[in-house]
Design an enzyme around this catalytic site. Structure first.
Site, PDB file in Angstrom:
ATOM      1  N   GLY A   1       1.548  -2.706  -6.283  1.00  0.00           N
ATOM      2  CA  GLY A   1       1.469  -1.389  -5.661  1.00  0.00           C
ATOM      3  C   GLY A   1       0.106  -0.766  -5.926  1.00  0.00           C
ATOM      4  O   GLY A   1      -0.880  -1.036  -5.240  1.00  0.00           O
ATOM      5  N   GLY A   2       0.039   0.058  -6.955  1.00  0.00           N
ATOM      6  CA  GLY A   2      -1.176   0.827  -7.253  1.00  0.00           C
ATOM      7  C   GLY A   2      -2.455  -0.004  -7.265  1.00  0.00           C
ATOM      8  O   GLY A   2      -3.469   0.378  -6.667  1.00  0.00           O
TER       9      GLY A   2
ATOM     10  N   TRP B   1       0.820  -1.227   0.000  1.00  0.00           N
ATOM     11  CA  TRP B   1       0.000   0.000   0.000  1.00  0.00           C
ATOM     12  C   TRP B   1       0.852   1.274   0.000  1.00  0.00           C
ATOM     13  O   TRP B   1       0.332   2.368  -0.166  1.00  0.00           O
ATOM     14  CB  TRP B   1      -0.931   0.029   1.219  1.00  0.00           C
ATOM     15  CG  TRP B   1      -1.982  -1.037   1.227  1.00  0.00           C
ATOM     16  CD1 TRP B   1      -2.150  -2.061   0.331  1.00  0.00           C
ATOM     17  CD2 TRP B   1      -3.046  -1.186   2.179  1.00  0.00           C
ATOM     18  NE1 TRP B   1      -3.244  -2.835   0.674  1.00  0.00           N
ATOM     19  CE2 TRP B   1      -3.802  -2.314   1.813  1.00  0.00           C
ATOM     20  CE3 TRP B   1      -3.423  -0.480   3.326  1.00  0.00           C
ATOM     21  CZ2 TRP B   1      -4.917  -2.740   2.535  1.00  0.00           C
ATOM     22  CZ3 TRP B   1      -4.523  -0.907   4.050  1.00  0.00           C
ATOM     23  CH2 TRP B   1      -5.261  -2.021   3.650  1.00  0.00           C
TER      24      TRP B   1
ATOM     25  N   GLU C   1      12.011   1.890  -3.843  1.00  0.00           N
ATOM     26  CA  GLU C   1      11.758   3.236  -3.295  1.00  0.00           C
ATOM     27  C   GLU C   1      12.574   3.465  -2.020  1.00  0.00           C
ATOM     28  O   GLU C   1      12.970   4.598  -1.728  1.00  0.00           O
ATOM     29  CB  GLU C   1      10.249   3.435  -3.073  1.00  0.00           C
ATOM     30  CG  GLU C   1       9.538   3.609  -4.418  1.00  0.00           C
ATOM     31  CD  GLU C   1       8.086   3.178  -4.461  1.00  0.00           C
ATOM     32  OE1 GLU C   1       7.486   2.959  -3.399  1.00  0.00           O
ATOM     33  OE2 GLU C   1       7.557   3.045  -5.583  1.00  0.00           O
TER      34      GLU C   1
ATOM     35  N   HIS D   1      12.846  -2.561  -1.086  1.00  0.00           N
ATOM     36  CA  HIS D   1      12.034  -2.021  -2.186  1.00  0.00           C
ATOM     37  C   HIS D   1      12.817  -0.902  -2.867  1.00  0.00           C
ATOM     38  O   HIS D   1      13.547  -0.153  -2.203  1.00  0.00           O
ATOM     39  CB  HIS D   1      10.704  -1.496  -1.638  1.00  0.00           C
ATOM     40  CG  HIS D   1       9.736  -1.146  -2.729  1.00  0.00           C
ATOM     41  ND1 HIS D   1       9.836   0.022  -3.457  1.00  0.00           N
ATOM     42  CD2 HIS D   1       8.673  -1.821  -3.235  1.00  0.00           C
ATOM     43  CE1 HIS D   1       8.856   0.046  -4.358  1.00  0.00           C
ATOM     44  NE2 HIS D   1       8.142  -1.061  -4.240  1.00  0.00           N
TER      45      HIS D   1
HETATM   46  C1  PEP Z   1       5.600  -1.770  -6.087  1.00  0.00           C
HETATM   47  O1  PEP Z   1       5.820  -0.642  -5.676  1.00  0.00           O
HETATM   48  O2  PEP Z   1       6.038  -2.744  -5.463  1.00  0.00           O
HETATM   49  C2  PEP Z   1       4.845  -1.910  -7.320  1.00  0.00           C
HETATM   50  C3  PEP Z   1       4.963  -3.019  -7.980  1.00  0.00           C
HETATM   51  O3  PEP Z   1       4.088  -0.836  -7.687  1.00  0.00           O
HETATM   52  P1  PEP Z   1       3.077  -0.774  -8.933  1.00  0.00           P
HETATM   53  O4  PEP Z   1       2.269  -2.054  -8.918  1.00  0.00           O
HETATM   54  O5  PEP Z   1       2.229   0.439  -8.662  1.00  0.00           O
HETATM   55  O6  PEP Z   1       3.908  -0.664 -10.159  1.00  0.00           O
END
Ligand code: PEP
Length: 258
Positions: A241-242, A24, A112, A110
């Protein structure tokens, strides 16, 4: 109740059950986090035959969402942990604290975190080690940047991240690897299926964790591309993610699992 074993097929380690994990990120306050959790729980039974479900809310919601998830079969995880057991680390959270509030998994490394906080493979390795010591399953993230892919370095980068980020003591039963190309995260772009297959096969071969390791794909996975990704031989689930912020999309991804 859904069996939450990492290899919950009731037949030992012969088959890898898919794991659909929602990251999330820094989203959600109590009301919307709980509403999303309830929607995921409501659909969990319908996908239980296909996949294990996991949600990783922000730290502030973990305890309350853990209570809401009790008995649902949906697992709880966190998005990061500190490498140390306790001490003067303002703003950080130890792995044992996460286990104490019901977490079973923790995402480490991750992209990020690697970008925003400068985390290195060595730090990711230490965090994963701390997670194992606390009885948590680390989801160790690796993946190349766009420049690295464009210059043909993807496999070398992934190989080096695997070597640096997987701690001693990790096994297929207590750890998960997530391959997340940095350029595919939150962009709507994904590698081709042969490109994903190539990296996942390398991870399986070179992680040293054996044939039963669960390897997740992450990066713009959504209901419309989930089947082609999840059908690949070495793709054992998704880190989402999203699309994990909409219960219908998150559940549709799990439903798409072959
Ligand atoms: C994530 O951040 O782990 C990810 C896969 O994000 P998204 O699905 O938004 O690309």
């Amino acid at each position: 109740m859904v069996n939450l074993s990492p290899h919950a097929n009731g037949k030992g380690f012969a088959m890898r059950r898919k794991l659909i994990a929602g990251n999330w990120k820094m989203n959600g306050q109590r009301a919307d986090g709980l509403a999303l959790t309830r929607e995921v729980m409501a659909g969990a039974k319908a996908v239980a035959a296909k996949a294990d479900l996991l949600v990783c809310p922000p730290f502030t919601l973990i305890s309350e969402i853990g209570a809401a998830l009790a008995g649902s079969g949906v697992a709880l995880g966190a998005q990061d942990c500190h490498a140390k057991v306790s001490g003067a680390h303002t703003g950080d959270v130890a792995a044992a604290m996460l286990a104490d509030v019901g977490c079973r998994y923790v995402i480490v490394g991750h992209s990020e975190r690697r970008t925003d906080h400068g985390e290195t493979d060595a730090q990711v390795n230490a965090k994963a080690k701390a997670a194992l010591a606390a009885g948590l399953i680390p989801i160790i993230c690796i993946g190349e940047t766009e420049a690295e892919r464009d210059s043909g370095k993807t496999l070398a980068v992934v190989r080096s991240q695997l070597k640096g980020s997987i701690p001693e003591g990790a096994t297929a039963a207590n750890a998960v690897i997530a391959y997340e190309p940095v350029w595919a995260i939150g962009t709507g772009r994904t590698p081709t299926t042969p490109e994903v297959a190539e990296v996942h096969a390398l991870v399986r071969k070179e992680s040293g964790l054996g044939p039963d390791l669960r390897i997740l794909y992450g990066g713009s996975m959504k209901p419309s591309n989930a089947l082609e990704l999840l059908a690949l031989a070495d793709v054992d689930g998704g880190l989402i993610g999203g699309a994990s912020l909409k219960a219908a999309d998150f559940l549709a991804i799990a439903k798409a699992a072959p």
